[in-house]
Design a protein around this motif. Structure first.
Motif, PDB file in Angstrom:
ATOM      1  N   GLY A 112       5.280  -2.279  -4.561  1.00 10.45           N
ATOM      2  CA  GLY A 112       6.234  -1.275  -4.305  1.00 10.45           C
ATOM      3  C   GLY A 112       5.888   0.105  -4.585  1.00 10.45           C
ATOM      4  O   GLY A 112       6.980   1.191  -4.431  1.00 10.45           O
ATOM      5  N   GLY A 114       3.975   1.977  -2.625  1.00 14.02           N
ATOM      6  CA  GLY A 114       4.026   2.897  -1.362  1.00 14.02           C
ATOM      7  C   GLY A 114       2.904   2.593  -0.434  1.00 14.02           C
ATOM      8  O   GLY A 114       2.247   3.608   0.158  1.00 14.02           O
ATOM      9  N   LYS A 115       2.082   1.337  -0.685  1.00  9.32           N
ATOM     10  CA  LYS A 115       1.055   1.040   0.179  1.00  9.32           C
ATOM     11  C   LYS A 115       1.190   1.204   1.811  1.00  9.32           C
ATOM     12  O   LYS A 115       0.529   1.903   2.338  1.00  9.32           O
ATOM     13  CB  LYS A 115       0.588  -0.282  -0.005  1.00  9.32           C
ATOM     14  CG  LYS A 115      -0.057  -0.535  -1.355  1.00  9.32           C
ATOM     15  CD  LYS A 115      -0.039  -1.858  -1.565  1.00  9.32           C
ATOM     16  CE  LYS A 115       0.833  -2.620  -1.912  1.00  9.32           C
ATOM     17  NZ  LYS A 115       1.685  -2.554  -2.793  1.00  9.32           N
ATOM     18  N   THR A 116       2.256   0.610   2.102  1.00  9.85           N
ATOM     19  CA  THR A 116       2.615   0.489   3.681  1.00  9.85           C
ATOM     20  C   THR A 116       3.023   1.910   4.159  1.00  9.85           C
ATOM     21  O   THR A 116       2.567   2.350   5.447  1.00  9.85           O
ATOM     22  CB  THR A 116       3.767  -0.544   3.727  1.00  9.85           C
ATOM     23  OG1 THR A 116       3.473  -1.811   3.235  1.00  9.85           O
ATOM     24  CG2 THR A 116       3.816  -0.742   5.159  1.00  9.85           C
ATOM     25  N   THR A 117       3.771   2.565   3.204  1.00 14.32           N
ATOM     26  CA  THR A 117       4.087   3.920   3.718  1.00 14.32           C
ATOM     27  C   THR A 117       2.964   4.903   3.813  1.00 14.32           C
ATOM     28  O   THR A 117       2.699   5.745   4.777  1.00 14.32           O
ATOM     29  CB  THR A 117       5.173   4.483   2.781  1.00 14.32           C
ATOM     30  OG1 THR A 117       6.323   3.598   2.524  1.00 14.32           O
ATOM     31  CG2 THR A 117       5.774   5.776   3.077  1.00 14.32           C
ATOM     32  N   ARG A 142       5.307 -10.670   1.698  1.00 17.63           N
ATOM     33  CA  ARG A 142       6.633 -10.100   1.566  1.00 17.63           C
ATOM     34  C   ARG A 142       7.678 -10.185   2.720  1.00 17.63           C
ATOM     35  O   ARG A 142       7.034 -10.004   3.976  1.00 17.63           O
ATOM     36  CB  ARG A 142       6.389  -8.662   0.930  1.00 17.63           C
ATOM     37  CG  ARG A 142       7.700  -8.361  -0.114  1.00 17.63           C
ATOM     38  CD  ARG A 142       7.969  -6.767  -0.022  1.00 17.63           C
ATOM     39  NE  ARG A 142       8.521  -6.467   1.436  1.00 17.63           N
ATOM     40  CZ  ARG A 142       8.111  -5.168   1.777  1.00 17.63           C
ATOM     41  NH1 ARG A 142       7.508  -4.286   1.113  1.00 17.63           N
ATOM     42  NH2 ARG A 142       8.757  -5.130   3.022  1.00 17.63           N
ATOM     43  N   GLN A 148       7.801  -3.940   8.759  1.00 15.89           N
ATOM     44  CA  GLN A 148       7.662  -2.672   8.338  1.00 15.89           C
ATOM     45  C   GLN A 148       6.586  -1.903   8.913  1.00 15.89           C
ATOM     46  O   GLN A 148       6.769  -0.634   9.182  1.00 15.89           O
ATOM     47  CB  GLN A 148       7.694  -2.882   6.788  1.00 15.89           C
ATOM     48  CG  GLN A 148       7.593  -1.316   5.825  1.00 15.89           C
ATOM     49  CD  GLN A 148       7.628  -1.481   4.637  1.00 15.89           C
ATOM     50  OE1 GLN A 148       7.362  -2.508   4.057  1.00 15.89           O
ATOM     51  NE2 GLN A 148       7.677  -0.052   3.951  1.00 15.89           N
ATOM     52  N   LYS A 256       4.909   9.574  -4.380  1.00 17.71           N
ATOM     53  CA  LYS A 256       6.226   9.759  -4.890  1.00 17.71           C
ATOM     54  C   LYS A 256       6.043  10.883  -6.131  1.00 17.71           C
ATOM     55  O   LYS A 256       7.029  10.889  -6.988  1.00 17.71           O
ATOM     56  CB  LYS A 256       7.070   8.644  -5.689  1.00 17.71           C
ATOM     57  CG  LYS A 256       6.822   7.361  -4.863  1.00 17.71           C
ATOM     58  CD  LYS A 256       7.607   6.039  -5.619  1.00 17.71           C
ATOM     59  CE  LYS A 256       7.247   4.566  -4.740  1.00 17.71           C
ATOM     60  NZ  LYS A 256       8.030   3.492  -5.021  1.00 17.71           N
ATOM     61  N   ASP A 258       7.352  13.638  -5.471  1.00 17.95           N
ATOM     62  CA  ASP A 258       8.351  14.598  -4.882  1.00 17.95           C
ATOM     63  C   ASP A 258       9.418  14.390  -5.924  1.00 17.95           C
ATOM     64  O   ASP A 258      10.538  15.193  -5.757  1.00 17.95           O
ATOM     65  CB  ASP A 258       8.726  14.174  -3.572  1.00 17.95           C
ATOM     66  CG  ASP A 258       9.040  12.943  -3.360  1.00 17.95           C
ATOM     67  OD1 ASP A 258       8.006  12.073  -3.750  1.00 17.95           O
ATOM     68  OD2 ASP A 258       9.902  12.675  -2.373  1.00 17.95           O
ATOM     69  N   GLY A 283       6.853  12.532  -0.339  1.00 14.91           N
ATOM     70  CA  GLY A 283       7.922  12.186   0.277  1.00 14.91           C
ATOM     71  C   GLY A 283       7.768  11.031   1.232  1.00 14.91           C
ATOM     72  O   GLY A 283       6.762  10.291   1.036  1.00 14.91           O
ATOM     73  N   GLU A 284       8.734  10.611   1.770  1.00  9.68           N
ATOM     74  CA  GLU A 284       8.831   9.237   2.670  1.00  9.68           C
ATOM     75  C   GLU A 284       8.638   9.450   4.158  1.00  9.68           C
ATOM     76  O   GLU A 284       8.658   8.404   4.816  1.00  9.68           O
ATOM     77  CB  GLU A 284      10.096   8.604   2.625  1.00  9.68           C
ATOM     78  CG  GLU A 284      10.395   8.152   1.166  1.00  9.68           C
ATOM     79  CD  GLU A 284      11.904   7.305   1.005  1.00  9.68           C
ATOM     80  OE1 GLU A 284      12.130   6.130   1.499  1.00  9.68           O
ATOM     81  OE2 GLU A 284      12.930   8.020   0.742  1.00  9.68           O
TER      82      GLU A 284
HETATM   83  N1  GTP Z   1      10.083   9.561  -2.549  1.00 12.29           N
HETATM   84  C1  GTP Z   1       8.943   9.064  -1.983  1.00 12.29           C
HETATM   85  N2  GTP Z   1       8.982   7.779  -1.563  1.00 12.29           N
HETATM   86  C2  GTP Z   1       8.069   6.964  -1.303  1.00 12.29           C
HETATM   87  C3  GTP Z   1       6.545   7.756  -1.113  1.00 12.29           C
HETATM   88  N3  GTP Z   1       5.793   6.853  -0.656  1.00 12.29           N
HETATM   89  C4  GTP Z   1       6.492   5.668  -0.370  1.00 12.29           C
HETATM   90  N4  GTP Z   1       7.932   5.909  -0.662  1.00 12.29           N
HETATM   91  C5  GTP Z   1       9.068   4.900  -0.646  1.00 12.29           C
HETATM   92  O1  GTP Z   1       8.566   4.034  -1.726  1.00 12.29           O
HETATM   93  C6  GTP Z   1       9.204   2.424  -1.118  1.00 12.29           C
HETATM   94  C7  GTP Z   1       8.013   1.666  -1.354  1.00 12.29           C
HETATM   95  O2  GTP Z   1       7.065   1.740  -0.070  1.00 12.29           O
HETATM   96  P1  GTP Z   1       6.232   0.709   0.250  1.00 12.29           P
HETATM   97  O3  GTP Z   1       5.370   1.476   1.357  1.00 12.29           O
HETATM   98  O4  GTP Z   1       6.854  -0.359   1.060  1.00 12.29           O
HETATM   99  O5  GTP Z   1       5.507   0.176  -0.659  1.00 12.29           O
HETATM  100  P2  GTP Z   1       4.358  -1.036  -0.793  1.00 12.29           P
HETATM  101  O6  GTP Z   1       3.290  -0.689  -1.944  1.00 12.29           O
HETATM  102  O7  GTP Z   1       3.839  -1.176   0.580  1.00 12.29           O
HETATM  103  O8  GTP Z   1       5.466  -2.185  -1.337  1.00 12.29           O
HETATM  104  P3  GTP Z   1       5.069  -3.816  -1.203  1.00 12.29           P
HETATM  105  O9  GTP Z   1       4.247  -3.990   0.033  1.00 12.29           O
HETATM  106  O10 GTP Z   1       6.334  -4.331  -1.387  1.00 12.29           O
HETATM  107  O11 GTP Z   1       4.170  -4.069  -2.395  1.00 12.29           O
HETATM  108  C8  GTP Z   1       9.858   2.998   0.255  1.00 12.29           C
HETATM  109  O12 GTP Z   1      11.112   2.969   0.087  1.00 12.29           O
HETATM  110  C9  GTP Z   1       9.283   4.162   0.583  1.00 12.29           C
HETATM  111  O13 GTP Z   1       9.974   4.818   1.522  1.00 12.29           O
HETATM  112  C10 GTP Z   1       6.540   8.976  -1.587  1.00 12.29           C
HETATM  113  O14 GTP Z   1       5.469   9.652  -1.590  1.00 12.29           O
HETATM  114  N5  GTP Z   1       7.725   9.752  -1.922  1.00 12.29           N
END
Ligand code: GTP
Ligand code: GTP
Ligand code: MG
Ligand code: MG
Lengths: 309, 305
Positions: A112, A114-117, A142, A148, A256, A258, A283-284
């Motif tokens: 969680g 923010g890897k994918t984002t 997941r 996603q 995150k 922001d 940001g997202e």
């Molecule tokens: N505010 C904010 N939210 C972020 C940022 N980067 C990611 N997010 C949010 O964080 C949440 C998790 O992001 P993902 O990219 O799904 O994280 P992940 O690491 O891929 O998660 P898993 O694959 O479940 O381990 C999402 O709601 C994103 O929109 C950021 O820089 N700022």
């Protein structure tokens, strides 16, 4: 709004809480005493800098004060900033690019963060630079992780290599590398499932993916990017340590920023571990990624510079 | 990574052997170590300060017990106090006298809300409830799909209306539950920053419209100092009924648990112990206290004495 302006804006909340507190420590005092140092240390700890790094930083300030024979507390502000800059370093560490192509970037981290984002944002940036980008849906675990990433691929307009949910992430990486080569992609971004670093079987799985990448293309992965959430406290150090041991992390992206979290743990990581912070997420949206430049970062925190672009 | 409290205190109290009473000076020294241990565990700074002051008072002037070393004695006081602050075990969801019971999950991005929604649905359906999962995150890519996949795995229906306004979604979901005889509605919401006023207002509007019986804040156990502000803002805005700590299967000390509990006064109801849907457990304050202090061994330590 320019690049720096946007960075500055997104760090407003951080600035308001962190810098103002630091300033308060330095203003309205007569002299420099132990209380002041203690307060400074407290503000740093509250920014997640951590006890030992906070102590180190304060110690440096103390020495600076002595060396320059400073008497007024107001002048500490500059000394503090200098020392912080010193600890954080000056250099920007760009993402390493393989000139022969493709550049293979593996993205790893706990759940969680923010890897994918971050992959979506990076893909957008590279595409805007005219590069051919591909994504690999390496999180086969997941729920809807593949969907996603697929939405990000569509949004940005790049190709994605994916298998079924539940399939072997190593096989996805294998296919993706071969596809990236045959389609002459410049950049391949490999997503991986979030995993807690204390789970050895999951870390073994990651090691396996890394090994396949290295085997299928000499010199790859060119970057192993560890994503850290700025809201994370001292556990980030453990994440950096264990992920590095498993898959040789080459850079960190801090997401995150922001919010109001000060990402102070980065100071600890930069100070105590030799892994550079390369990117920050603010940001997202797909434009919300910045190269990490320690000086810009500190300037933006302090609201010191005006938009210069 | 960090030294546990036991080790720290043992070092300090080596000199104390044979003394009859714990003096203020001994306690001050010990409290410095307690403070460090708590800070390294990410307990919020202000919370630590208050806590230490409180414990110090209790410890001064106590007789050095025959059965415990001074270090163990201080640890016991610290641990008892910490356990008490963390609250009792209350893995209970308020069930409405008139169904459906409405639960809303809120929190920062990536904390574990959607997964926890699935876990709660599973747990409560095992207890004989008939849940309806509600896809209230219209922002994150594939958030709806994620919940649908979980619903499929659990064989529990998922209510969604695509990118419709979340307030409207929540309202329609409750109507849907009424008409289909579901007695439990679990609303997943998008992750948001507590400083994002627009999105915080959205949550307040959902609350105002469907009046949930439980608003639960989902908190990542790895959260640092910021946990206090996050929990406080969500609580001020929504009036929380409870907290769920996630990712406690990791190696974080989880000091955030103490911070959020202290600042909201609401109970920590469950602990997320993994990614799978059965990995939701009742929250155990005593185990959490050990963990925050970095001493899985504290009990055995005391028992041995
Ligand atoms: N505010 C904010 N939210 C972020 C940022 N980067 C990611 N997010 C949010 O964080 C949440 C998790 O992001 P993902 O990219 O799904 O994280 P992940 O690491 O891929 O998660 P898993 O694959 O479940 O381990 C999402 O709601 C994103 O929109 C950021 O820089 N700022
Ligand atoms: N190890 C572990 N992982 C968890 C736990 N709870 C959730 N996760 C993982 O954390 C990541 C984020 O979980 P989500 O349920 O998508 O989080 P969210 O709060 O809904 O995220 P957003 O909707 O983007 O704000 C996923 O990879 C989950 O599998 C837990 O208790 N332990
Ligand atoms: Mg992901
Ligand atoms: Mg979600």
């Amino acid at each position: 709004m320019g690049f720096f302006g946007r960075l500055k804006e997104s760090l407003t909340k951080t600035r308001e809480t962190f810098v103002e507190k630091i300033d308060q420590v330095f203003t309205g005092r007569k002299g420099i005493d132990e209380d002041l140092y203690e307060e400074l240390e407290e503000v740093l700890i509250q920014a997640d800098v951590g006890v030992s790094t906070a102590m180190k930083l304060v110690e440096r300030v103390r020495k600076g004060v002595k060396a320059r024979n400073v008497q007024e507390a107001a002048r500490l502000k500059d000394i503090f900033q200098e020392e912080l800059e010193y600890l954080m370093g000056e250099k920007t560490s760009p993402i390493k690019i393989n000139p022969e192509g493709p550049t293979i970037i593996m993205v790893v981290g706990v759940n969680g963060v923010g890897k994918t984002t971050t992959i979506g944002k990076m893909a957008h940036n590279y595409k805007a630079q005219g590069k051919k980008v591909m994504l690999a849906a390496g999180d086969t675990f997941r729920a809807a992780a593949i969907d996603q990433l697929e939405i990000w691929a569509e949004r940005v307009g790049v190709d994605i290599i994916k298998h079924q949910e539940g399939s072997d992430p190593g096989a996805v990486a294998y296919d993706a590398i071969h596809a990236a080569r045959s389609r002459k992609a410049d950049i391949l971004l490999i997503d991986t499932a979030g995993r807690l670093h204390n789970k050895s079987h999951l870390m073994d799985e990651l090691r396996k993916v890394h090994k396949i990448v290295a085997r299928e293309m000499p010199g790859a992965p060119h970057e192993v990017l560890l994503i850290l959430d700025a809201t994370t406290g001292q556990n980030a150090l453990s994440q950096v340590k264990i992920f590095s041991e498993a898959v040789h992390v080459t850079g960190i992206a801090l997401t995150k920023l922001d919010g109001t979290a000060k990402g102070g743990v980065v100071t600890a990581i930069v100070t105590e571990m030799a892994i550079p912070v390369k990117l920050i997420g603010i940001g997202e949206g797909m434009d919300d990624l910045r190269p990490f430049n320690p000086k810009d970062f500190i300037d933006a925190l302090y609201g010191r510079r005006n938009d210069d672009e | 990574m960090f030294k546990g409290l036991g080790e720290r205190l043992d070092d300090i109290f080596k000199s104390l052997k044979g003394k009859g009473r714990i003096t203020e000076d001994d306690v001050s020294q010990a409290m410095r170590e307690v403070k460090m241990a708590l800070l390294e565990a990410d307990v919020n700074f202000k919370v630590v300060k208050e806590f230490v002051a409180q414990v110090k008072e209790r410890a001064i002037g106590q007789d050095v017990l025959e059965s415990l070393s001074p270090a163990q004695q201080v640890i016991k006081i610290v641990k008892d106090e910490l356990t008490e602050l963390l609250g009792g075990t209350q893995a209970k969801i308020n069930i409405a006298s008139k169904p459906p019971t409405i639960i809303m999950l809120v929190g920062l991005q990536g904390a574990g809300k959607t997964t926890t929604a699935g876990k709660l649905a599973k747990l409560l359906s095992k207890q004989g409830r008939r849940p309806l999962l509600v896809a209230g995150d219209i922002y994150r890519p594939a958030a709806i799909k994620q919940l649908q996949v979980l619903g499929e795995q659990l064989n529990i229906p998922v209510f969604s209306m695509g990118q419709e306004n979340p307030v409207k979604i929540a309202q329609s979901a409750v109507e849907n539950a009424n008409s289909t005889g579901r007695d439990l509605v679990i609303i997943d919401t998008a992750g948001r920053l507590h400083v994002n006023e627009e999105l915080m207002d959205e949550l307040a509007n959902i609350k105002g419209t469907v009046k949930p019986h439980e608003i639960l804040l989902v908190v990542d156990a790895m959260t640092g100092q910021e946990a206090v502000n996050v929990a406080d803002t969500f609580n001020q805005k929504l009036g929380l009924d409870g907290i769920i700590m996630t990712k406690l299967d990791g190696d974080a000390r989880g000091g955030a648990a103490l911070s959020v509990r202290k600042v909201t006064g609401t109970p920590i109801k469950f602990a997320g112990m993994g990614e799978k849907l059965d990995a939701l457990e009742p929250f155990h304050p005593d185990r959490m206290a050990d963990r925050i202090l970095g001493m899985g061994d504290v009990l055995t330590l005391i028992e041995k004495a």
